[in-house]
Design an enzyme around this catalytic site. Structure first.
Site, mmCIF file in Angstrom:
data_model
loop_
_atom_site.group_PDB
_atom_site.id
_atom_site.type_symbol
_atom_site.label_atom_id
_atom_site.label_comp_id
_atom_site.label_asym_id
_atom_site.label_seq_id
_atom_site.Cartn_x
_atom_site.Cartn_y
_atom_site.Cartn_z
ATOM 1 N N ASP A 142 42.440 56.575 36.332
ATOM 2 C CA ASP A 142 43.843 56.768 36.694
ATOM 3 C C ASP A 142 43.871 57.060 38.201
ATOM 4 O OD1 ASP A 142 46.373 57.737 37.173
ATOM 5 O OD2 ASP A 142 46.505 58.824 35.279
ATOM 6 N N GLU B 168 41.593 50.621 38.084
ATOM 7 C CA GLU B 168 42.491 50.166 37.011
ATOM 8 C C GLU B 168 42.442 51.174 35.869
ATOM 9 O OE1 GLU B 168 44.840 47.812 36.279
ATOM 10 O OE2 GLU B 168 44.865 48.742 34.303
ATOM 11 N N CYS C 94 56.773 43.580 41.802
ATOM 12 C CA CYS C 94 57.391 42.271 41.524
ATOM 13 C C CYS C 94 58.700 42.552 40.790
ATOM 14 C CB CYS C 94 56.467 41.344 40.750
ATOM 15 S SG CYS C 94 55.842 41.987 39.206
ATOM 16 N N ALA D 23 44.213 45.456 38.174
ATOM 17 C CA ALA D 23 44.130 44.316 37.250
ATOM 18 C C ALA D 23 45.429 43.519 37.239
ATOM 19 C CB ALA D 23 43.819 44.818 35.842
ATOM 20 N N PRO D 24 45.372 42.199 37.091
ATOM 21 C CA PRO D 24 44.189 41.368 36.840
ATOM 22 C C PRO D 24 43.347 41.031 38.073
ATOM 23 C CG PRO D 24 46.163 40.019 36.827
ATOM 24 C CD PRO D 24 46.630 41.437 36.995
ATOM 25 N N GLY D 25 43.753 41.502 39.241
ATOM 26 C CA GLY D 25 42.851 41.417 40.383
ATOM 27 C C GLY D 25 43.161 40.330 41.397
ATOM 28 N N ASN D 26 44.321 39.686 41.261
ATOM 29 C CA ASN D 26 44.644 38.616 42.222
ATOM 30 C C ASN D 26 44.679 39.126 43.659
ATOM 31 O OD1 ASN D 26 44.943 36.548 40.304
ATOM 32 N ND2 ASN D 26 46.922 37.424 39.730
ATOM 33 N N LYS D 27 45.279 40.304 43.823
ATOM 34 C CA LYS D 27 45.394 40.819 45.195
ATOM 35 C C LYS D 27 44.074 41.442 45.638
ATOM 36 C CE LYS D 27 50.297 41.338 44.509
ATOM 37 N NZ LYS D 27 50.435 41.425 43.063
ATOM 38 N N CYS E 148 45.949 49.917 41.769
ATOM 39 C CA CYS E 148 46.368 49.437 40.439
ATOM 40 C C CYS E 148 45.988 47.967 40.384
ATOM 41 C CB CYS E 148 47.881 49.607 40.276
ATOM 42 S SG CYS E 148 48.404 51.323 40.281
HETATM 43 C C1 LIG Z 1 51.428 45.072 38.603
HETATM 44 S S1 LIG Z 1 49.865 45.260 37.896
HETATM 45 C C2 LIG Z 1 48.806 44.945 39.261
HETATM 46 C C3 LIG Z 1 48.647 43.493 39.563
HETATM 47 C C4 LIG Z 1 47.531 43.263 40.550
HETATM 48 N N1 LIG Z 1 47.759 43.959 41.794
HETATM 49 C C5 LIG Z 1 47.346 41.791 40.840
HETATM 50 O O1 LIG Z 1 47.880 41.292 41.820
HETATM 51 O O2 LIG Z 1 46.650 41.114 40.074
HETATM 52 C C6 LIG Z 1 49.723 46.984 37.725
HETATM 53 C C7 LIG Z 1 48.413 47.417 37.153
HETATM 54 O O3 LIG Z 1 48.311 48.830 37.356
HETATM 55 C C8 LIG Z 1 47.666 49.413 36.250
HETATM 56 N N2 LIG Z 1 47.998 50.859 36.265
HETATM 57 C C9 LIG Z 1 49.113 51.455 35.792
HETATM 58 N N3 LIG Z 1 49.061 52.785 36.000
HETATM 59 C C10 LIG Z 1 47.905 53.041 36.646
HETATM 60 C C11 LIG Z 1 47.279 54.209 37.123
HETATM 61 N N4 LIG Z 1 47.853 55.411 36.978
HETATM 62 N N5 LIG Z 1 46.083 54.107 37.730
HETATM 63 C C12 LIG Z 1 45.491 52.893 37.879
HETATM 64 N N6 LIG Z 1 46.031 51.733 37.421
HETATM 65 C C13 LIG Z 1 47.222 51.807 36.816
HETATM 66 C C14 LIG Z 1 48.243 48.633 35.087
HETATM 67 O O4 LIG Z 1 47.419 48.774 33.953
HETATM 68 C C15 LIG Z 1 48.268 47.223 35.659
HETATM 69 O O5 LIG Z 1 47.079 46.560 35.375
#
Ligand SMILES: C[S@@+](CC[C@H](N)C(=O)[O-])C[C@H]1O[C@@H](n2cnc3c(N)ncnc32)[C@H](O)[C@@H]1O
Length: 507
Positions: free
Chosen positions: A305, A278, A383, A256-260, A254
Site C-alpha cells: 500500500d 501496487e 483518467c 499496475a498494469p504498468g503502462n506508465k 499505483c
Molecule cells: C489507475 S490504475 C494505475 C494504472 C497504471 N498507472 C498504468 O498506467 O498502467 C491504479 C492502480 O493503483 C492501485 N492502487 C490502489 N490503491 C493503492 C494503494 N493504496 N497503494 C498502491 N496501489 C494502489 C490499483 O490496484 C490499480 O492497479
C-alpha cells in the site's frame, strides 16, 4: 479473465453443457455454424463477467480487455456479439419479460439466452445446434410478436428508429501506439507499420505514432514482442509530464498494469531505479508481465500500500520523483471502454458515494507523496473527467504542497486543453477531452521550488514553471479573495459541468 469455479449446485448444468459441447464437436455441423455456436458461448461467459462487474460496480476489466484475452478464440465475432447484445439488452429484457418463457434453468444461463435472443431477433438467425438455441427457437414467434408490441409501446416500428432517438458517443478518434524505445527506435517502428497502415508521428510526443481510427493492432508482431504498446495519447502524456532524468530514483505509486511504469523506464533510458508499487496482489502478475514485455531491467516491483511506505525509510531517501496515478472513476475512458453499453451507465447512474470515497483516497495519496524528503517532482494523474477527482484534489492540497516547498508547474505549455478554472493557477493543469482526444485524462505536475534550476536545465524540458504559485497558494489560505474568484467562475463552471453531464447522459 476470471474462471468461475463450478459449485455443487450448478455442477449438473456444467456437466450437461460439457456433454452438449462434445456432441456439437462430433456432429456434422458446417464450419460457420460450429464457430458461431462456440462464439455464442464464449460471448456469454464474458457477458456474465461484464454484467456482474457492472451490477457490483466493480468491473474487473473492460469489455475490450476481456475479449482480447489470449484465451478468446474468435475475438472479432465475440466482440461484435457482446456489443450488439449489450446495445439491445434493454429491449431483449423487455421482450423476455413480456414473453415470459424463461424457467429457472434458463434464468441461470441468462447471458447465453441474451446472446441467442439477440441473434434470433436482430442478428443472422440461429441454427438448431445447442439446447439453448433449440429451446429459444421454439419460442421464436412469440419473441417476435412481443418485440413488435414493445416497439409500438415506444412509438416506433423498428429498432433502428429507436436507436436513432438515442445519441451514442462517437469515439472514432485516431488510434495511437507508443513506441517502446527500449526495444525499437521510432523511425524503425514507423517504417514497419507503414508497410500496412497509414501512420504518422504525433505532433506532441516524440515516441507516439498516430494511426487511423479503428486500426486493430492487437495481434501485430510489434505489439506481441513489446516493441510498441497500445497506449492512447492522453495516457502517454503522463510519464513525459513527470519527465524523470536518466539515473534518478522514481516511484510509480499505483503501478499496475504498468503502462506508465515502463514508459518511465523508456524515458530514463535504462539508467536509474524505478520502484513500481501496487496494492493488489492479483494485479502484480499483470504488472510483471508488462515489465517483462517492455524489456526494462531497472524496475523493482513492490506489492504494498503506497500509504504504508514510510517516507523516512532510508531506502527512499534518494527518491527524486513520484508518479501518482491512483484508482479513479475512469469516467474519462468510459466511452473508449464502451461503458455506455452497460446497464448501469445506460440508466445514467452516478455513484456519488463512490466518487467521494475515491476523491478522499486520492487526496490522502497525494498528500503522502509530498512527504518524501529528496523529492523534486510529483505527477498526479487520473483518467477521470470529474472535477472532484481532479481540480478539487489539487486545490485542496495547494497550501500543503506549498508548505513542503512544491508549486504547480505547466507541462506541455502548448497544449490548449487545461484545468477547469476553479482556482488561480489551474491553467497549469492538463486535461484531455474524450470527444477530441479519445480519452479524458487529468495531469497535475508539482515541482520543488529549489529544483527549478535542475528542472529548467533538463534537456527535453516540456514544462514552464509557474512562478506565482506561491502567491496563489497564499490566496487559497486567505479565504475571501478565493471566494470572489470562485464566484466569478461559478457561471462558467456551471456551464462546463452541464456539458460534462450532457456528455455523460449521452453515453
Ligand atoms: C489507475 S490504475 C494505475 C494504472 C497504471 N498507472 C498504468 O498506467 O498502467 C491504479 C492502480 O493503483 C492501485 N492502487 C490502489 N490503491 C493503492 C494503494 N493504496 N497503494 C498502491 N496501489 C494502489 C490499483 O490496484 C490499480 O492497479
Amino acid at each position: 479473465m476470471r474462471i468461475r469455479k463450478p459449485t455443487q449446485k450448478n455442477k449438473k448444468n456444467v456437466a450437461a453443457a460439457g456433454k452438449e459441447e462434445n456432441e456439437v464437436k462430433t456432429a456434422k455441423l458446417k464450419g460457420a455454424e460450429r464457430s458461431a455456436y462456440f462464439a455464442r458461448r464464449e460471448a456469454a461467459k464474458i457477458l456474465r463477467t461484464v454484467l456482474e462487474g457492472d451490477a457490483n460496480r466493480r468491473a474487473l476489466a473492460s469489455i475490450k480487455t476481456l475479449v482480447y484475452h489470449p484465451s478468446v478464440r474468435n475475438k472479432k465475432a465475440t466482440f461484435a456479439l457482446i456489443c450488439q447484445t449489450l446495445k439491445h439488452l434493454p429491449i431483449i429484457n423487455d421482450v423476455l419479460q413480456a414473453a415470459s418463457i424463461l424457467n429457472t434453468k434458463w434464468k441461470k444461463q441468462q447471458e447465453l439466452v441474451y446472446i441467442i435472443v439477440y441473434d434470433i431477433l436482430f442478428g443472422q438467425g440461429v441454427p438448431l445446434v445447442g439446447d439453448a438455441e433449440k429451446y429459444l427457437m421454439r419460442h421464436k414467434d412469440p419473441l417476435h410478436l412481443h418485440l413488435k408490441k414493445v416497439l409500438s409501446r415506444k412509438n416506433v416500428t423498428t429498432v433502428k428508429e429507436l436507436f436513432a432517438l438515442q445519441e451514442v458517443p462517437d469515439v472514432s478518434v485516431p488510434r495511437n501506439v507508443r513506441v517502446n524505445t527500449l526495444k525499437m527506435d521510432v523511425d524503425s517502428a514507423l517504417v514497419e507499420l507503414q508497410k500496412k497502415y497509414s501512420v504518422q508521428k504525433d505532433d506532441l510526443l516524440p515516441d507516439l505514432l498516430v494511426l487511423p481510427p479503428g486500426t486493430d493492432l492487437h495481434d501485430h508482431p510489434l505489439v506481441k514482442n513489446g516493441s510498441i504498446f497500445l497506449q492512447g495519447k492522453a495516457s502517454s502524456m503522463v510519464a513525459p509530464a513527470l519527465s524523470p532524468e536518466p539515473g534518478w530514483e522514481v516511484l510509480d505509486a499505483c503501478a499496475a498494469p504498468g503502462n506508465k511504469t515502463v514508459h518511465l523506464a523508456a524515458l530514463m533510458k535504462r539508467k536509474g531505479r524505478i520502484i513500481a508499487c501496487e496494492l493488489k496482489k492479483e494485479r502484480i502478475k499483470r504488472l510483471n508481465d508488462t515489465i517483462k514485455l517492455s524489456g526494462a531491467s531497472n524496475i523493482q516491483v513492490l506489492n504494498e500500500d503506497f500509504l504504508n511506505i514510510n517516507p523516512k525509510d532510508p531506502s527512499y531517501s534518494k527518491l527524486k520523483a513520484i508518479l501518482l496515478d491512483p484508482s479513479c472513476s475512469g469516467s474519462g475512458t468510459a466511452a473508449s471502454r464502451l461503458d455506455h453499453l452497460l446497464p448501469s451507465k445506460a440508466a445514467g447512474d452516478i455513484d456519488t458515494e463512490r466518487l467521494n470515497k475515491l476523491a478522499a483516497f486520492q487526496r490522502k495519496a497525494l498528500q503522502h507523496a509530498f512527504l518524501f524528503p529528496a523529492l523534486e517532482r510529483i505527477v498526479y494523474s487520473t483518467c477521470s473527467i470529474n472535477q472532484i477527482e481532479n481540480e478539487d484534489v489539487v486545490k485542496s492540497l495547494l497550501p500543503i504542497a506549498e508548505s513542503y516547498g512544491f508549486q504547480l508547474a505547466k507541462p506541455f505549455p502548448e497544449w490548449q486543453c487545461r484545468g477547469l478554472p476553479v482556482f488561480e493557477g489551474s491553467e497549469n493543469l492538463v486535461r484531455t477531452d474524450p470527444a477530441k482526444h479519445g480519452e479524458g485524462f487529468f495531469i497535475a505536475l508539482f515541482v520543488k521550488k529549489d529544483a527549478n534550476l535542475s528542472a529548467r536545465s533538463h534537456k527535453n524540458d516540456n514544462r514552464t514553471l509557474h512562478n506565482s504559485t506561491r502567491a496563489r497558494a497564499r490566496n487559497v489560505r486567505r479565504k475571501i479573495p478565493m471566494f470572489i474568484h470562485t464566484n466569478m467562475f461559478k457561471m462558467w463552471l456551471h456551464g462546463q459541468l452541464n456539458q460534462h453531464q450532457n456528455w455523460r447522459d449521452r453515453r
